[in-house]
Write an enzyme that holds these catalytic residues in place. Structure first.
Site, PDB file in Angstrom:
ATOM      1  N   ASP A 193       2.382  62.263 -11.748  1.00  0.00           N
ATOM      2  CA  ASP A 193       0.947  61.928 -11.718  1.00  0.00           C
ATOM      3  C   ASP A 193       0.587  60.902 -12.786  1.00  0.00           C
ATOM      4  O   ASP A 193      -0.563  60.834 -13.210  1.00  0.00           O
ATOM      5  CB  ASP A 193       0.119  63.189 -11.957  1.00  0.00           C
ATOM      6  CG  ASP A 193       0.493  64.304 -11.007  1.00  0.00           C
ATOM      7  OD1 ASP A 193       0.491  64.058  -9.807  1.00  0.00           O
ATOM      8  OD2 ASP A 193       0.802  65.411 -11.491  1.00  0.00           O
TER       9      ASP A 193
ATOM     10  N   SER B 156      -2.651  57.943 -16.435  1.00  0.00           N
ATOM     11  CA  SER B 156      -2.654  59.371 -16.136  1.00  0.00           C
ATOM     12  C   SER B 156      -3.633  59.556 -14.998  1.00  0.00           C
ATOM     13  O   SER B 156      -4.817  59.254 -15.137  1.00  0.00           O
ATOM     14  CB  SER B 156      -3.091  60.174 -17.355  1.00  0.00           C
ATOM     15  OG  SER B 156      -3.292  61.511 -16.981  1.00  0.00           O
ATOM     16  N   ARG B 157      -3.133  60.009 -13.830  1.00  0.00           N
ATOM     17  CA  ARG B 157      -3.978  59.964 -12.640  1.00  0.00           C
ATOM     18  C   ARG B 157      -4.928  61.138 -12.494  1.00  0.00           C
ATOM     19  O   ARG B 157      -5.967  61.001 -11.914  1.00  0.00           O
ATOM     20  CB  ARG B 157      -3.107  59.850 -11.391  1.00  0.00           C
ATOM     21  CG  ARG B 157      -2.489  58.484 -11.316  1.00  0.00           C
ATOM     22  CD  ARG B 157      -1.762  58.221 -10.053  1.00  0.00           C
ATOM     23  NE  ARG B 157      -0.880  57.091 -10.299  1.00  0.00           N
ATOM     24  CZ  ARG B 157       0.403  57.193 -10.529  1.00  0.00           C
ATOM     25  NH1 ARG B 157       0.997  58.355 -10.486  1.00  0.00           N
ATOM     26  NH2 ARG B 157       1.120  56.118 -10.792  1.00  0.00           N
ATOM     27  N   VAL B 158      -4.540  62.307 -12.969  1.00  0.00           N
ATOM     28  CA  VAL B 158      -5.416  63.448 -12.714  1.00  0.00           C
ATOM     29  C   VAL B 158      -5.998  64.061 -13.980  1.00  0.00           C
ATOM     30  O   VAL B 158      -6.951  64.823 -13.932  1.00  0.00           O
ATOM     31  CB  VAL B 158      -4.689  64.550 -11.914  1.00  0.00           C
ATOM     32  CG1 VAL B 158      -4.398  64.096 -10.526  1.00  0.00           C
ATOM     33  CG2 VAL B 158      -3.434  64.986 -12.623  1.00  0.00           C
TER      34      VAL B 158
END
Ligand code: ATP
Ligand code: MG
Length: 597
Positions: free
Chosen positions: A421, A446-448
């Site tokens: 992620d 950082s995607r989430v």
């Protein structure tokens, strides 16, 4: 007429009676569904007593050796169940067990080794083994079925292969490969199969988990909503990680990858997170140093180290991350939060490549087997945040990948980048320029995690990433120009201070409230007039000042997790108070030195 089925009966000393042979025939007839069976009888003193019948690739063991083995397994189970190893109890258990012992008439599928070497054995004769099944060899060594083909199976060995040679018998166990798990593992160092290697004695297990387990499905999960704080300013502000997230740490060799993971483990003190560090193909001395660091900082009290070093055989290096994950899942299913570090998956892929080539799977891109993507995805998919109905436990994964010359477009790096992620990209140039941790702000994501960032942090971090990006661009453009206007100069100075603040020594994690205070102060430009060289000392002093003189602010930040306008103003007032006191001190010092002259 079809040929009759041939069976072989070996006996130790007394040949079986005709009646016994008829009984055996009846069993075989039923099993193989035929009436026409021929039994050849041989003498074989090595079986100790009783007899062994083999037919096709099945075997019925009525020998003394087989009985002893079954009894041993039964007793082992009993003592595990009772969790008691006291001699007296064992003896009473033993006698009761011996009195009531009945030999199960089970058939076993048996094969013979056709080739062995480098931790791999090829076995002929076993037709039905399933992927991941434990295969036991004559000398007690165990292995795992890894490659199932029409005419033979390939097996990776979890022990020394010196006792195995061509012709050695191998038996199916019908059990899936797994490792012991339990609370008692916390604080311990184990090998890839869960056996202790820290010299602190046996570990009392509370269960057994398969090393390969399907990942939780969508319904069983929820999105990340709680932060996994690393204590590293540059990561927590710009690339926040949530519990249940998978964040890759990627960079060339010696760029501080392991250090980030270890500092994150150290920062989990008092945060109710169980940490598992999996060393894959590392030098034993490196692992020893890491354990030392964890012990020194008290982090070993809530950590487990699963170690497979470079000198371990490829099968053990291959299995280590799965074993670590099995341990992590045990805790996750109890509703606990777990952090797991895989250091590193590049070496894991290399171990898998070695295995696969020995198993004669055809090599693909960069000589890795075609399923190397699946290898890592099925590992990392097991990290998740479980739904509240399932207890809400989580596994946060920090896999590490080593690149060559910063090349993130190589096969393994691109694979793992696409599975995770987000990634923290560490750069050698930054590292050598003294920017440590060497986080490349442009290439990291950082995607989430931002969904899990505390409100206070989100508000305080504000535009820091954009500020840094602008600063870097401006720094490049203005590199060679001498007369800069005031605004540009100010912007550059602000950037210099920011960069300096993001430098952080090892084993010095910052608490959330400390990070917020620093960010609020620098965001309001309160640090811009400080000479860059003095920024780090100033930061330390400012934080000590807050922690001792204004602990109410720190507590409020920690408790509420929010940063109201009013709280922000209070922080800035305190910073001003601190600055005034500092300036006064400075002035006095200057006056004193003037007076002395
Ligand atoms: P390898 O490729 O060998 O696994 P790595 O990328 O894991 O290396 P580390 O072992 O974490 O890198 O760090 C390399 C060296 O840099 C170590 O000596 C470590 O002490 C030092 N180092 C790492 N981070 C920092 C930091 N923030 N401040 C000062 N020194 C650091
Ligand atoms: Mg390392």
């Amino acid at each position: 007429m079809s040929e009759s089925l041939k069976a072989k009966l070996r006996y130790a000393s007394t040949a079986p009676s005709n009646e016994q042979i008829e009984k055996i025939k009846a069993v075989l007839k039923k099993k193989f569904n035929t009436d026409d069976i021929e039994i050849d009888v041989y003498e074989d003193p090595s079986i100790g007593g009783g007899f062994v019948v083999s037919c096709k690739n099945f075997e019925y063991d009525w020998s003394d050796a087989g009985r002893a083995k079954q009894l041993r397994a039964e007793l082992n189970n009993l003592s595990k169940k009772n969790g008691d190893r006291e001699t007296g109890k064992i003896i009473s258990m033993l006698s009761s067990k011996v009195e009531n012992f009945e030999l199960a008439i089970e058939d076993r599928e048996v094969g013979t080794v056709t080739w062995v070497g480098d931790g791999i054995a090829n076995i002929d004769g076993i037709e039905h083994a399933f992927y991941g099944e434990i295969i036991e060899f004559e000398d007690g060594t165990r292995g795992m079925a890894q490659d199932i083909r029409d005419d033979h199976i390939g097996c990776i060995l979890f022990g020394n292969d010196t006792g195995i040679r061509q012709g050695t018998r191998a038996v199916r166990t019908y059990k899936e490969a797994g490792i012991p798990v339990g609370e008692a593992f916390i604080g311990r160092v184990v090998d890839a199969l869960g056996a202790p290697i820290d010299g602190l004695g046996d570990i009392k297990e509370s269960g057994y988990r398969a090393v390969e387990e399907p990942a939780p499905g969508i319904i069983e999960r929820q999105s990340v909503n709680e932060p996994m704080e690393t204590g590293i300013l540059s990561i927590d502000t710009m690339f926040p990680i949530g519990r249940g997230q998978r964040e890759l740490i990627i960079g060339d060799r010696q760029t501080g990858k392991t250090s980030i993971a270890i500092d994150t483990i150290i920062n989990q003190k008092g945060k109710d997170v169980i940490c598992i560090y999996v060393a894959i193909g590392q030098k034993a001395s490196t692992v020893a140093k890491i354990i030392q660091t964890l012990k020194k900082s008290g982090a070993m009290n809530y950590s487990i180290v699963v170690s497979s070093t470079a000198s371990d055989m490829a099968p053990l290096q291959y299995i280590a991350p799965y074993s670590g994950t099995a341990l992590a899942e045990y805790f996750m299913h109890q509703g606990k939060d777990v952090l797991i570090v895989y250091d590193d998956l590049s070496k894991h892929a290399v171990a898998y490549r070695a295995l696969s080539l020995l198993l004669e799977r055809s090599p693909g891109r960069e000589a890795y087997p075609g399923d190397v993507f699946y290898l890592h995805s099925r590992l990392l998919e097991r990290s998740s945040k479980l739904s509240s109905e399932l207890g809400g436990g989580s596994i946060t994964a920090l896999p590490i990948i080593e690149t060559l010359g910063g090349d993130v477009s190589a096969y393994i790096p691109t694979n793992v980048i696409s599975i995770t992620d987000g990634q923290i990209f560490l750069e050698s140039d930054l590292f050598f320029a003294g920017m440590r941790p060497a986080v490349n702000v442009g290439l990291s994501v950082s995607r989430v995690g931002s969904a899990a960032q505390t409100k206070a942090m989100k508000k305080a971090a504000g535009s820091i990433r954009v500020d840094l990006a602008q600063y870097r661009e401006m720094a490049v453009f203005t590199q060679f120009s001498s007369d800069l206007d005031e605004t540009t100069k100010n912007q550059l100075r602000h950037g210099d201070v920011l960069m300096e603040l993001l430098k952080q020594p090892l084993e010095h994690p910052l608490a959330m409230h400390e990070q917020v205070i620093i960010l609020v102060a620098v965001g309001a430009g309160r640090l811009d007039m400080i000479p860059v060289k003095k920024v780090r000392a100033y930061k330390e002093k400012l934080l000590t000042f807050f922690n001792t003189e204004h602990s109410d602010i720190c507590e409020e930040l920690q408790k509420s997790g929010d940063l109201s306008e009013q709280l922000k103003k209070r922080i800035l007032d305190c910073v001003d108070e601190f600055n005034d006191a500092e300036n006064k001190l400075l002035k006095e010092e200057i006056e004193k030195s003037h007076g002395n002259n």
